[in-house]
Scaffold this active site. Structure first.
Site, PDB file in Angstrom:
ATOM      1  N   GLU A 201      45.246  17.049  12.878  1.00 56.52           N
ATOM      2  CA  GLU A 201      44.770  18.212  13.607  1.00 56.52           C
ATOM      3  C   GLU A 201      44.762  19.396  12.652  1.00 56.52           C
ATOM      4  O   GLU A 201      45.645  19.509  11.798  1.00 56.52           O
ATOM      5  CB  GLU A 201      45.750  18.472  14.760  1.00 56.52           C
ATOM      6  N   LYS A 238      60.548  25.133  22.526  1.00 51.48           N
ATOM      7  CA  LYS A 238      60.501  26.410  23.250  1.00 51.48           C
ATOM      8  C   LYS A 238      61.897  27.008  23.454  1.00 51.48           C
ATOM      9  O   LYS A 238      62.846  26.275  23.714  1.00 51.48           O
ATOM     10  CB  LYS A 238      59.840  26.184  24.615  1.00 51.48           C
ATOM     11  N   GLU A 289      47.621  19.244  24.551  1.00 49.66           N
ATOM     12  CA  GLU A 289      48.091  18.025  25.217  1.00 49.66           C
ATOM     13  C   GLU A 289      48.324  18.335  26.682  1.00 49.66           C
ATOM     14  O   GLU A 289      48.355  19.487  27.097  1.00 49.66           O
ATOM     15  CB  GLU A 289      49.387  17.513  24.577  1.00 49.66           C
ATOM     16  N   ARG A 293      54.345  15.832  34.062  1.00 47.26           N
ATOM     17  CA  ARG A 293      55.658  15.910  34.721  1.00 47.26           C
ATOM     18  C   ARG A 293      55.946  17.361  35.063  1.00 47.26           C
ATOM     19  O   ARG A 293      55.195  18.249  34.680  1.00 47.26           O
ATOM     20  CB  ARG A 293      56.720  15.418  33.735  1.00 47.26           C
ATOM     21  N   VAL A 296      60.213  22.154  31.957  1.00 52.86           N
ATOM     22  CA  VAL A 296      61.450  22.941  31.895  1.00 52.86           C
ATOM     23  C   VAL A 296      61.213  24.346  32.457  1.00 52.86           C
ATOM     24  O   VAL A 296      61.992  24.857  33.272  1.00 52.86           O
ATOM     25  CB  VAL A 296      61.953  23.037  30.431  1.00 52.86           C
TER      26      VAL A 296
HETATM   27  P1  ADP Z   1      58.703  21.425  28.277  1.00 52.70           P
HETATM   28  O1  ADP Z   1      57.321  21.260  27.795  1.00 52.70           O
HETATM   29  O2  ADP Z   1      58.929  21.097  29.686  1.00 52.70           O
HETATM   30  O3  ADP Z   1      59.279  22.691  27.830  1.00 52.70           O
HETATM   31  P2  ADP Z   1      60.219  20.069  26.310  1.00 52.70           P
HETATM   32  O4  ADP Z   1      59.284  19.782  25.191  1.00 52.70           O
HETATM   33  O5  ADP Z   1      61.256  21.119  26.132  1.00 52.70           O
HETATM   34  O6  ADP Z   1      59.403  20.252  27.611  1.00 52.70           O
HETATM   35  O7  ADP Z   1      60.904  18.717  26.741  1.00 52.70           O
HETATM   36  C1  ADP Z   1      61.695  18.646  27.876  1.00 52.70           C
HETATM   37  C2  ADP Z   1      62.775  17.662  27.641  1.00 52.70           C
HETATM   38  O8  ADP Z   1      62.233  16.382  27.433  1.00 52.70           O
HETATM   39  C3  ADP Z   1      63.588  17.951  26.402  1.00 52.70           C
HETATM   40  O9  ADP Z   1      64.910  17.542  26.678  1.00 52.70           O
HETATM   41  C4  ADP Z   1      62.950  17.084  25.344  1.00 52.70           C
HETATM   42  O10 ADP Z   1      63.868  16.780  24.324  1.00 52.70           O
HETATM   43  C5  ADP Z   1      62.555  15.874  26.158  1.00 52.70           C
HETATM   44  N1  ADP Z   1      61.330  15.192  25.705  1.00 52.70           N
HETATM   45  C6  ADP Z   1      60.066  15.594  25.897  1.00 52.70           C
HETATM   46  N2  ADP Z   1      59.176  14.694  25.448  1.00 52.70           N
HETATM   47  C7  ADP Z   1      59.907  13.672  24.959  1.00 52.70           C
HETATM   48  C8  ADP Z   1      59.581  12.412  24.360  1.00 52.70           C
HETATM   49  N3  ADP Z   1      58.316  11.994  24.186  1.00 52.70           N
HETATM   50  N4  ADP Z   1      60.594  11.631  23.973  1.00 52.70           N
HETATM   51  C9  ADP Z   1      61.864  12.015  24.158  1.00 52.70           C
HETATM   52  N5  ADP Z   1      62.228  13.169  24.728  1.00 52.70           N
HETATM   53  C10 ADP Z   1      61.281  13.999  25.124  1.00 52.70           C
HETATM   54  P1  ADP Z   2      54.967  18.047  21.805  1.00 53.98           P
HETATM   55  O1  ADP Z   2      54.314  16.839  22.416  1.00 53.98           O
HETATM   56  O2  ADP Z   2      56.100  17.700  20.936  1.00 53.98           O
HETATM   57  O3  ADP Z   2      55.238  19.112  22.810  1.00 53.98           O
HETATM   58  P2  ADP Z   2      52.633  19.590  20.963  1.00 53.98           P
HETATM   59  O4  ADP Z   2      51.407  18.896  20.549  1.00 53.98           O
HETATM   60  O5  ADP Z   2      52.661  20.179  22.315  1.00 53.98           O
HETATM   61  O6  ADP Z   2      53.861  18.595  20.803  1.00 53.98           O
HETATM   62  O7  ADP Z   2      53.023  20.707  19.904  1.00 53.98           O
HETATM   63  C1  ADP Z   2      54.271  21.387  19.955  1.00 53.98           C
HETATM   64  C2  ADP Z   2      54.175  22.731  19.274  1.00 53.98           C
HETATM   65  O8  ADP Z   2      53.774  22.575  17.894  1.00 53.98           O
HETATM   66  C3  ADP Z   2      53.125  23.656  19.843  1.00 53.98           C
HETATM   67  O9  ADP Z   2      53.603  24.397  20.942  1.00 53.98           O
HETATM   68  C4  ADP Z   2      52.770  24.544  18.659  1.00 53.98           C
HETATM   69  O10 ADP Z   2      53.721  25.571  18.498  1.00 53.98           O
HETATM   70  C5  ADP Z   2      52.883  23.597  17.496  1.00 53.98           C
HETATM   71  N1  ADP Z   2      51.566  23.012  17.180  1.00 53.98           N
HETATM   72  C6  ADP Z   2      51.097  21.827  17.606  1.00 53.98           C
HETATM   73  N2  ADP Z   2      49.844  21.591  17.151  1.00 53.98           N
HETATM   74  C7  ADP Z   2      49.486  22.675  16.431  1.00 53.98           C
HETATM   75  C8  ADP Z   2      48.313  23.044  15.670  1.00 53.98           C
HETATM   76  N3  ADP Z   2      47.252  22.243  15.590  1.00 53.98           N
HETATM   77  N4  ADP Z   2      48.317  24.237  15.037  1.00 53.98           N
HETATM   78  C9  ADP Z   2      49.390  25.053  15.114  1.00 53.98           C
HETATM   79  N5  ADP Z   2      50.515  24.768  15.788  1.00 53.98           N
HETATM   80  C10 ADP Z   2      50.590  23.582  16.448  1.00 53.98           C
HETATM   81 MG    MG Z   3      53.868  20.054  23.960  1.00 57.19          MG
END
Ligand code: ADP
Ligand code: ADP
Ligand code: MG
Length: 452
Positions: A201, A238, A289, A293, A296
């Site tokens: 990406e 976050k 994405e 669900r 948080v």
């Molecule tokens: P939100 O988008 O709700 O803020 P977070 O990214 O903080 O979610 O994830 C919420 C909780 O789920 C956290 O405890 C994170 O570590 C866990 N979590 C999220 N996605 C996954 C994953 N694919 N595998 C394992 N733990 C995950």
């Molecule tokens: P997760 O499944 O772990 O939540 P995300 O795809 O939502 O992963 O990405 C998590 C964070 O990483 C985003 O909130 C952003 O801060 C950063 N990020 C992801 N993709 C990009 C991108 N293409 N450019 C800049 N920042 C990114």
């Molecule tokens: Mg995400």
């Protein structure tokens, strides 16, 4: 489907949150706990609670067979998965279906389509939702990766297709790093997510993370409930969230909500979900994405819309119609959430489990705490360090900031380290105060703190 008893396949504050929602709609609830969680709040306050295994999550909170058996033994006919753990497992949702248990969430088909982040992007693109430029689907060879990276331009990110929780994301600044980073990302993805597929990406520089909450019922009605700005992140995780986003305009919200509803419809989505976007400085937005669900940070949306999202999840799973249409949704005032973690910000945010010797929680109008701790409780070392969420609501952003500062300064937790003082400092930061921050802000703020 109608059901009368809900098993909550989770722990911590979200399990407590779900217990409350179940009771409010008149349902019985069962919680499950690991041997390390015997004295956890969610185990103590449910109508019934069942031990499902040892501390290690693979044998307890991730143990699908034990969870289904717990339903059969207690007569629970629905499961709420919360967030994390099995909440985004299509396999688990399918297993529930096979056993005649209602999974309070989307269908296994939607989960599996959207949980594959590379595939989800393809679906969204085809549906006309703007996506972050990158590879079409997963990367199959180094040559392929080189070609695509050159096309979209460095820096690029390698991302795990099955990733989540901010893990499995690697930055690549030039072609000579690509082979190495690709291999590392694949290893990491396999280790954390049991799947080594990755996609590329373009790295969007200095974007905002803005996500749209949606609710979709089983009659094809889909409604967007405004946005949450989650740009305050440490290592892609976050830390603080707010709604509305400081960069939002009425026009941008309308367009992002339309795209979010389109995204949900493209995946045949039912129940609560969140579409995550990046918004650049010119207010262009790109699908990143979809989280299938409850999230948080859902309470900030509950405050500004007045809608109980967890109750709505339950009602949707019982085949009730959404009681409102898009035009009925009004965003009122401003809400901020601070994640309160048992960790030490001075020691690189090292987790700080242990016994809570003293606890005093803030209150007053517009102050909400979703927590899993009590005085005398011992936080076990095995799980996530988030112990509570503090959420405030006030007519304006300025007033919400004032309220959050006051609430944080009233909050006393003794016996363990927390990030409360760190959050308070952030709330007093001039950039935050002015709404002048993006995804890169917190990491550079932390660098500055280190130097001073
Ligand atoms: P939100 O988008 O709700 O803020 P977070 O990214 O903080 O979610 O994830 C919420 C909780 O789920 C956290 O405890 C994170 O570590 C866990 N979590 C999220 N996605 C996954 C994953 N694919 N595998 C394992 N733990 C995950
Ligand atoms: P997760 O499944 O772990 O939540 P995300 O795809 O939502 O992963 O990405 C998590 C964070 O990483 C985003 O909130 C952003 O801060 C950063 N990020 C992801 N993709 C990009 C991108 N293409 N450019 C800049 N920042 C990114
Ligand atoms: Mg995400």
């Amino acid at each position: 489907m109608s059901f009368s008893k809900v098993l909550i396949a989770n722990r911590g504050e979200i399990a407590v949150r779900i217990i409350r929602a179940c009771r409010e709609v008149g349902l019985h609830c069962v919680t499950v706990y690991s041997t390390a969680d015997r004295s956890a709040l969610h185990a103590k306050i449910a109508d019934e609670s069942v031990c499902i295994g040892p501390a290690v999550t693979k044998d307890s909170y991730l143990n699908m067979r034990a969870l289904i058996a717990a339903c059969e033994n207690t007569g629970a006919d629905a499961i709420h998965p919360g967030f994390g753990f099995l909440s985004e497992s299509a396999e688990f949702a399918e297993l529930c279906r096979e056993h005649g248990i209602t999974f309070i969430g989307p269908s296994p088909e939607s989960i599996s389509m959207l949980g594959d982040k590379a595939r989800a992007k393809e679906t969204m693109k085809a549906a006309g939702v703007p996506v972050i430029p990158g590879s079409e689907g997963v990367i199959t060879s180094l040559e392929d990766a080189k070609k695509i990276a050159a096309e979209i331009g460095y820096p690029v990110l390698v991302k795990a297709s099955a990733g989540g929780g901010g893990r499995g994301i690697r930055r690549v600044d030039s072609e000579d790093q690509l082979e190495n980073q690709l291999a590392l990302a694949k290893d990491e993805a396999l280790k954390f997510f049991g799947n080594d597929e990755v996609y590329l990406e373009k790295l969007i520089v200095g974007p905002h993370h803005v996500e749209i909450q949606i609710l979709a019922d089983s009659f094809g009605n889909t409604v967007a409930l405004g946005e949450r700005d989650c740009s305050m992140q440490r290592r892609n995780q976050k830390v603080l969230e707010e709604s509305p986003s400081p960069l939002m305009t009425d026009d941008l919200r309308r367009r992002m909500q339309e795209a979010a509803v389109k995204a949900a419809k493209a995946s045949g989505y039912c129940n609560a979900g969140t579409i995550e976007f990046l918004v650049d400085h010119e207010r262009n937005f790109y699908f990143m994405e979809m989280n299938t669900r409850i999230q948080v940070e859902h309470p900030v949306t509950e405050f500004v819309t007045g809608i109980d999202l967890v109750q709505m999840q339950i009602k949707i799973a019982q085949d009730e119609k959404l009681p409102f249409a898009q035009d009925d949704i009004k965003i009122t005032g401003h809400s901020i959430e601070c994640r309160i973690n048992a960790e030490n910000p001075e020691l690189d945010f090292r987790p700080s489990p242990g016994t809570i010797e003293a606890l005093y929680t803030p209150g007053g109008p517009g102050v909400r705490i979703d927590s899993a701790v009590y005085q005398g409780y011992t936080i076990p070392p095995y799980y996530d360090s988030m112990i509570a969420k503090l959420i405030v609501h006030a007519p304006t952003r300025r007033e919400a900031i004032m309220k959050m500062r006051l609430a944080l300064s009233e909050f006393i937790v003794e016996g363990i380290d927390t990030n409360i003082d760190f959050q308070l400092r952030l709330l007093k930061n001039k950039n935050f105060e002015e709404g002048d921050y993006d995804n890169a802000f917190l990491m550079s703020y932390l660098e500055q703190l280190k130097k001073s």
